[in-house]
Design an enzyme around this catalytic site. Structure first.
Site, PDB file in Angstrom:
ATOM      1  CD  GLU A 331      -2.990  -1.047   2.275  1.00  0.00           C
ATOM      2  OE1 GLU A 331      -4.178  -1.198   2.006  1.00  0.00           O
ATOM      3  OE2 GLU A 331      -2.570  -0.885   3.438  1.00  0.00           O
ATOM      4  CG  ASN A 332       4.490   3.722  -2.113  1.00  0.00           C
ATOM      5  OD1 ASN A 332       4.065   4.818  -1.773  1.00  0.00           O
ATOM      6  ND2 ASN A 332       5.472   3.555  -2.983  1.00  0.00           N
TER       7      ASN A 332
END
Ligand code: ACM
Length: 698
Positions: A331-332
């Site tokens: 989840e960047n």
């Protein structure tokens, strides 16, 4: 501790006679297997081993301190469960019999286990119980550990006392990696939470604690090389290195590996609070207090990042003995990378193509650091990339495709997609989420790369008070999926056994049931009457918190500091009362007409109790402060829904069919009751709908 007996036990002849008499008595045949997870092979045999305080235990072959402490803990739990008191020496050690051939419990262990368990260690055991003797044999102490858990689950009693049914068990796990991920970052979870959950894991034969130690909301491990990381990133709530060593030892004693996770390059706010220069935006940064996907991300172009990681990961590699180390990678959102011209120029200069390319570059650099420190890299499935070195393990969470894609690329994998216990889905959903189902699309070569799976307990919506109730007992269903043969998949039987294992877990110190009455009393307040408390307790048995991440929509104002003690926190993720009710509705509707009366009376009684409680709760909630009043519409809906169920039951019992217009009106009531209020929902609507359909003309 245990002490060997040097003199023959007195009264052996008397006990032998008693045992002989017992075998001559009517034999109990255990009709059902109440174990969880169910062993690979099990066959009931004739008879039962009666057990009282004179239980004699002997070690055969291997004998060391590790085995003795394993046995001591099991015997102590055995005593606590049965209220028997086994014989002790003057120095409080359990007495061991010197002659295995005449002992009632023989532990036949061939060799020690490793001091720290490793992936792929042999966990097999055989357990043979006859009317005379229980023999637990294992190639090492790890197998003894697993077998003792089975033995403890087998103990039962009737009017004649405690006994172990005669049985032959040969057991070994289906998957080698069977984990639970704990997140002490979103909400801090102190030592006792970790330890009691390790106890629970051992009880259901889970063998990996995945310890998620860094997040946007907290940096939860002491660093001696960079103390500013935990000192500025944790509000003082972190595990010291001594505590980490204590957890590792406690886990190892229970045959559990500890795999730490340090999430990077995203989910990294707590890192850059003390090191804004390592972030991809100018900063400054503060610890996040709310939930979601945040922008802060380490700068993969900054050599100082790798210098700090070299120090920190080197330190953690020495602290955590397991060869695997999880680097997160999930989840960047890329926003700070997109906004940073230097990072975008680096991507162009190095032909990295895009943000995925520079993420893969970062992962290669981190992987090289880990390899240098003797560690193998694990990461969430975003790390999968053509440039990812083959030796990295991909942890699939976003979808089952991740498992297929990672194994197709030759990576070993762990499955967590489908095991997100924080989302409050029913145990049955997790139970049927087989990493390698019979119709798996994976080739045999790919299947070999599936190491197992992990339940994930993200901690946005739990505190030390409520976390057990989100993990247990549902995680026992996942533990069984990962241990037992694929063919063990009867949902209703799983739920039946979940009831037993839930009690065993509570006996082991878990708070998943114990905390609820106190939470209900606190929520109801000092002026609530006994009737109101009773009605509220029944109501809470019948409701569920909303699923997935819907809670954030209802309680969007919540932060890390908001107490979690509302109706949604009291409710079980899955209502077992409603699950049972739904099964009974199915039984009722499929029973022949002449066999329905008793089932109908049962359902009617239950629905009437719901109706009455819902009225009391509606009145009570409406006259309560806002945090309780918000749940009043759910109680009103329960009242209406119970009324619909009773009307349908009446018609079915009378053999009449309502017209279609009646059905339309009832279904509209159910539809209205499906609306979520105060992060709550009513799980019985499907069962009531079945009754409505059966009560109306087609
Ligand atoms: C994850 O749930 N972000 C791995």
């Amino acid at each position: 501790m245990l002490k060997s007996e040097t003199t023959p036990r007195p009264r052996r002849a008397a006990r032998l006679l008693a045992a002989l008499l017992l075998t001559a008595m009517p034999l109990l045949h255990a009709a059902s297997v109440d174990l969880m997870p169910i062993p690979a092979k099990l066959a009931w045999t004739e008879g039962r081993l009666a057990v009282d305080g004179s239980l004699s235990v002997a070690l055969k072959n291997h004998d060391d301190a590790q085995l003795r402490s394993t046995l001591t803990r099991a015997l102590r739990r055995w005593e606590e469960r049965t209220l028997l008191t086994f014989r002790r020496t003057d120095t409080a050690e359990f007495v061991l019999a010197s002659d295995p051939s005449r002992a009632q419990l023989v532990i036949d262990c061939a060799a020690p286990a490793r001091e720290i368990p490793m992936l792929g260690d042999d966990e097999s055991y055989t357990l043979t119980v006859s009317a005379q003797q229980a023999v637990l044999s294992a190639p090492n102490t790890l197998g003894v550990l697993r077998g003792l858990e089975t033995l403890l689950q087998l103990i039962q009693r009737d009017a004649d006392g405690w006994f172990v049914p005669a049985v032959k068990i040969q057991d070994t796990p289906r998957f080698a990696w069977r984990g639970l991920m704990l997140d002490p970052c979103r909400h801090w979870m102190p030592m006792e939470v970790i330890k009691r959950n390790l106890d629970a894991m051992a009880l259901v034969k889970l063998n990996v604690l995945h310890f998620h130690l860094t997040e946007d909301q907290g940096f939860r491990v002491e660093s001696k090389t960079h103390p500013e990381l935990h000192l500025q990133g944790s509000d003082g709530k972190f595990f010291t290195q001594d505590e980490i060593r204590e957890i590792i030892r406690y886990a190892a004693e229970r045959g559990i590996r500890v795999v730490p996770e340090f999430d990077m390059p995203g989910h990294a706010t707590a890192w850059v609070v003390s090191h804004p220069e390592l972030g991809s935006a100018p900063g400054p940064y503060v610890i996040e207090r709310k939930w979601g996907i945040f922008d802060p991300v380490l700068d993969p172009t900054n050599e100082a990042v790798y210098k700090l990681l070299e120090d920190f990961l080197g330190e953690m590699a020495a602290l955590f003995p397991d060869p695997y180390l999880h680097i997160g990678g999930d989840e960047n959102n890329g926003k700070h990378w997109n906004a940073n011209e230097r990072i975008q120029q680096f991507i162009r200069d190095n032909d990295l193509e895009n943000n995925e390319g520079i993420h893969a570059y970062f992962n290669r650099r981190v992987r090289d650091i880990l390899i240098k420190h003797g560690k193998k890299m694990v990461g969430w499935d975003e790390i999968l990339h053509p440039d990812l070195p083959q030796d990295a393990i991909v942890h699939s969470w976003r979808g089952r495709e991740g498992l297929a894609a990672a194994t197709a690329a030759g990576h070993a994998t762990i499955l967590s997609n489908g095991y997100y216990i924080d989302l409050c889905f029913p145990a049955s959903d997790h139970y049927h989420n087989d990493p390698i189902p019979a119709d798996s699309v994976l080739t045999p070569e790919q299947q070999k790369l599936v190491l197992g799976g992990e339940a994930t307990m993200w901690a946005e919506w739990v505190t030390p008070e409520t976390i057990d109730s989100r993990i247990w007992p549902r995680t026992a269903a996942i533990a069984e999926r990962l241990w037992s043969p694929r063919e063990v998949n009867d949902t209703r039987d799983m739920y039946r056994r979940l009831g037993y294992i839930s009690r065993r877990l509570e006996e082991a110190g878990l708070n998943h049931e114990r905390n609820r009455p106190a939470m209900i009393r606190r929520l109801a307040g000092d002026r609530a009457t006994a009737e109101q408390i009773a009605a509220l307790s029944l109501f809470i048995d019948l409701i569920e918190p909303v699923k997935e991440y819907h809670r954030g929509q209802h309680h969007h104002e919540h932060t890390q500091h908001t107490p979690l003690g509302r109706l949604a926190d009291c409710a079980r993720p899955e209502s077992f009362v409603v699950r049972e009710f739904s099964y009974r509705v199915g039984d009722f509707l499929s029973a022949p007409a002449n066999a329905r009366a008793e089932l109908a009376a049962d359902l009617e009684q239950q629905l009437t109790a719901w109706l009455d409680a819902a009225q009391v709760v509606t009145d009570f909630l409406k006259a309560s402060p806002a945090e309780l009043r918000a749940g009043a519409p759910v109680a009103t809906n329960l009242h209406e829904v119970s009324g619909v169920g009773l009307a349908a039951l009446d018609a079915i019992n009378a053999g009449t069919k309502h017209p279609a217009s009646w059905r339309t009106a009832q279904l509209a009531t159910l539809e209205k009751a499906a609306k979520e209020h105060d992060a709550l929902l009513l799980p019985m609507l499907g069962a009531i709908r079945e009754l409505v359909n059966a009560a109306s003309a087609p």
